[in-house]
Scaffold this active site. Sequence first.
Site, mmCIF file in Angstrom:
data_model
loop_
_atom_site.group_PDB
_atom_site.id
_atom_site.type_symbol
_atom_site.label_atom_id
_atom_site.label_comp_id
_atom_site.label_asym_id
_atom_site.label_seq_id
_atom_site.Cartn_x
_atom_site.Cartn_y
_atom_site.Cartn_z
ATOM 1 N N CYS A 120 0.833 -1.207 0.000
ATOM 2 C CA CYS A 120 0.000 0.000 0.000
ATOM 3 C C CYS A 120 0.867 1.257 0.000
ATOM 4 C CB CYS A 120 -0.913 -0.032 1.223
ATOM 5 S SG CYS A 120 -1.863 1.479 1.435
ATOM 6 N N CYS A 124 -0.314 4.146 2.234
ATOM 7 C CA CYS A 124 -0.020 3.921 3.657
ATOM 8 C C CYS A 124 1.467 4.116 3.964
ATOM 9 C CB CYS A 124 -0.374 2.499 4.085
ATOM 10 S SG CYS A 124 -1.902 1.853 3.426
ATOM 11 N N ASP A 125 2.330 3.621 3.100
ATOM 12 C CA ASP A 125 3.729 3.436 3.513
ATOM 13 C C ASP A 125 4.791 4.237 2.757
ATOM 14 O OD1 ASP A 125 2.821 1.634 5.399
ATOM 15 O OD2 ASP A 125 3.058 -0.102 4.103
#
Length: 315
Positions: A134, A137-138
């Site tokens: 993701c 997200c990251d």
Amino acid sequence: MEKIYDVIIIGAGPAGLSAGLYAGRAKLDTLILEKEKAGGQIVTTEEVENYPGGVEDPTGPKLVARMVEQADSFGVERKLDEIKEINLDEKIKVVKGEKGEYKAKAIVIATGAKPRLLGAPGEKELTGKGVSYCATCDAAFFEDFDVYVIGGGDTAVEESLFISKFARKVTIVHRRDELRAAKSIQEKVFNNDKVDVIWNTEVKEIKGDGIVESMVLRNRETGEEKEIVANEEDGTFGIFVMVGYLPQTELFKGIIDMDDRGYIIGDENMKTNVEGVFVAGDCRVKTLRQVVTATADGAISAIQAEKYIENNFEE
Ligand code: NAP
């Protein structure tokens, strides 16, 4: 007398737990069924920095623990059971699990999706430790690091552009000699100095002791293998696996309308084609799969379930 719940929610990720919270708060007799443990995909994320208000202690597991606690506080029942069969033909819906049979007036499907894995040795062990699925997200964790993005579809190519805003350099590793992604975004990649592509190449192994340290690539045409090792100063690099997703909807095939990839079709009120059956979160057709959109879906689905029950079951 046999128990009939108002609503059964299948899946205890952010969508299911939010549906539970709203249903419980609406005083619906609610059961959440989950096959393994609460959380969904988000529990594999170390830090969730894009969930509004979640600044303090924002790890995936902690966020989910708070969601569980909140749903519980409204009297929602939760059970671990793997659903094997579902019957939505009658007004009272029947859900059959390995451990028991459950009945309800309304159903919320919140079974989620899971990223397709590469299946390479080391991938599972190093997930959340350099291997990510993701970018939203990251990506920020790889500020000024090297990043490899595996895949050649729209997700891989689009997310490479996003990751290039953070990373020192992004290298797309694709198994063929042309990208599957739309031509318009391919052009953006080819014009971006920070993004390169390695063609005809697959990941053979990911290595590291608690964190990604190297990755073995194999050229599919020549068979040549090459090990990419983290530079000494960084000690690690990022690997974003973007080789497609798998919605967890097999159970509903032939019963609920889906698109050709298996995502369930719901309208803006999360209603499916079956009366009294709602869908929420990553398993539905949508454009942004995030905790914030999953929780919103969950809230809408529960309130709609409440309306449905009010209109169809009140004497
Ligand atoms: P996708 O289109 O299924 O592409 C997956 C990519 O991963 C393909 O390039 C595929 O290679 C590669 N791949 C699959 N299995 C692999 C493996 N085991 N090892 C290495 N590579 C592997 O998935 P997606 O990119 O996530 O997109 C999913 C859907 O969402 C698509 O319909 C896409 O158009 C859509 N989408 C649209 C947008 C947009 O319109 N802005 C953005 C994101 C996604 P091959 O090419 O060789 O098959």
